[in-house]
Design an enzyme around this catalytic site. Structure first.
Site, PDB file in Angstrom:
ATOM      1  N   HIS A  95       0.644  -1.309  -0.174  1.00  0.00           N
ATOM      2  CA  HIS A  95      -0.147   0.109  -0.101  1.00  0.00           C
ATOM      3  C   HIS A  95       0.890   1.274   0.079  1.00  0.00           C
ATOM      4  CE1 HIS A  95      -3.306  -2.752   0.719  1.00  0.00           C
ATOM      5  NE2 HIS A  95      -2.773  -3.022   1.993  1.00  0.00           N
ATOM      6  N   HIS A 121       5.943   7.034   6.056  1.00  0.00           N
ATOM      7  CA  HIS A 121       5.614   6.281   4.905  1.00  0.00           C
ATOM      8  C   HIS A 121       5.258   7.303   3.843  1.00  0.00           C
ATOM      9  CE1 HIS A 121       1.915   6.347   7.049  1.00  0.00           C
ATOM     10  NE2 HIS A 121       1.334   6.807   6.062  1.00  0.00           N
ATOM     11  N   HIS A 123       2.619   9.151   0.422  1.00  0.00           N
ATOM     12  CA  HIS A 123       1.315   9.004  -0.622  1.00  0.00           C
ATOM     13  C   HIS A 123       1.664   9.854  -1.670  1.00  0.00           C
ATOM     14  CE1 HIS A 123      -1.248   7.120   2.660  1.00  0.00           C
ATOM     15  NE2 HIS A 123      -0.279   7.711   3.387  1.00  0.00           N
ATOM     16  N   HIS A 140       3.905  10.850   5.956  1.00  0.00           N
ATOM     17  CA  HIS A 140       3.435  10.677   7.271  1.00  0.00           C
ATOM     18  C   HIS A 140       4.237  10.317   8.191  1.00  0.00           C
ATOM     19  CE1 HIS A 140      -0.819  10.655   5.348  1.00  0.00           C
ATOM     20  NE2 HIS A 140      -0.303  11.810   5.469  1.00  0.00           N
ATOM     21  N   THR A 207      -5.326   6.945   7.811  1.00  0.00           N
ATOM     22  CA  THR A 207      -6.203   7.142   6.352  1.00  0.00           C
ATOM     23  C   THR A 207      -6.040   5.798   5.473  1.00  0.00           C
ATOM     24  OG1 THR A 207      -3.909   7.468   5.336  1.00  0.00           O
ATOM     25  CG2 THR A 207      -5.170   9.477   6.180  1.00  0.00           C
ATOM     26  N   THR A 208      -5.929   4.728   6.031  1.00  0.00           N
ATOM     27  CA  THR A 208      -6.056   3.322   5.461  1.00  0.00           C
ATOM     28  C   THR A 208      -6.823   2.824   6.647  1.00  0.00           C
ATOM     29  OG1 THR A 208      -3.951   2.853   6.577  1.00  0.00           O
ATOM     30  CG2 THR A 208      -3.725   3.304   4.584  1.00  0.00           C
TER      31      THR A 208
HETATM   32 ZN   LIG Z   1      -0.233   7.784   5.552  1.00  0.00          ZN
END
Ligand SMILES: [Zn+2]
Length: 256
Positions: A95, A121, A123, A140, A207-208
């Site tokens: 992801h 991580h 995005h 993030h 957010t996941t």
């Molecule tokens: Zn994130």
């Protein structure tokens, strides 16, 4: 009472979210974990229906990301980020690309509490927007305090030349979901945090999936920069974008 409940997001749920791919390999397909993604029937608008554990993704009222607008002046106290060169593991969890910290020496201090950096991580494009503006990239930095309460620092990126401070990670990105490796040289996460640390502060969620709420969000007002080739290399590994769309702010207040 309600307040303290709101802040009870455990690190456990985060680790579960972050490790879905790895854990799946040890479980029979479809038994313990639900698949989720960013396209087709597993896309963000369906997350809440994919598993009872993900219901808050569809029903939550304090979900992330958000469009940061109409912030009120809350006289926020400065945050302190005491980061050091650290041994890290770079993981492709299917992801995102995530950089995991084993030691506990990197500390965020915020509103009188200490939070330890667990991982950061990325995005593409950005998840949070500022005044309606999306950015090509967002990092993030996920921290947890001793009780497992989470604080995430978001850093937005604008396009410019290649970012040499990301190069040690980009040099050898794990190409397949489930792949990971230990970076040979120590990595200093301080190099990825803008020097000026004015920020927006609001309550939100992961957010996941499972989209757990009670996450303290701190989005820095100052941006970093990244090269188009670096963004392209990342999205190629992700097979496209990995951003959840903007969620309704509802009754939340954004403070600056
Ligand atoms: Zn994130």
């Amino acid at each position: 009472m309600k307040i303290s409940r709101i802040f009870t997001v455990t690190l456990g749920s985060l680790v579960l979210a972050a490790c879905t791919q790895t854990t799946e390999q040890n479980a029979k397909p479809q038994e313990k974990h639900s698949h989720w993604g960013y396209t087709g029937h597993e896309s963000p608008e369906h997350w809440g229906e994919l598993s009872p554990k993900f219901r808050i993704c569809g029903e939550g009222k304090n979900q992330s990301p958000v469009n940061i607008t109409n912030a009120i002046d809350g006289k926020l106290s400065p945050i302190k980020m005491d980061y050091h060169p650290s041994n890290v593991e770079v993981v492709n969890n299917g992801h995102t690309i995530q950089v995991d910290f084993k030691d506990t020496t990197n500390v965020l201090q915020f509103e009188g509490k200490s939070y330890t950096l667990k991982q950061f991580h990325f995005h593409v494009p950005s998840e949070n927007h500022i005044k309606g503006k999306s950015f090509p990239f967002e990092a993030h930095f996920v921290h947890a305090d001793a009780q497992g309460n989470l604080a995430v620092v978001g850093v937005l990126y604008e396009l410019k030349g290649d970012n040499q401070r990301l190069a040690p990670i980009w040099k050898n990105l794990p190409s397949k979901a489930g792949e990971k490796y230990t970076l040979e040289t120590a990595f200093d996460p301080a190099t990825l945090i803008p020097k000026k640390r004015d920020y927006y502060r609001f309550n939100g969620s992961l957010t996941t999936p499972p989209c757990s709420e009670g996450v303290n969000w701190l989005v820095l007002k100052n941006y970093d920069t990244i090269g188009q080739a670096q963004v392209d290399a990342f999205s190629a590994l992700m097979h496209g974008n990995n951003n959840r769309p903007i969620q309704p702010i509802n009754s939340r207040v954004i403070v600056e």
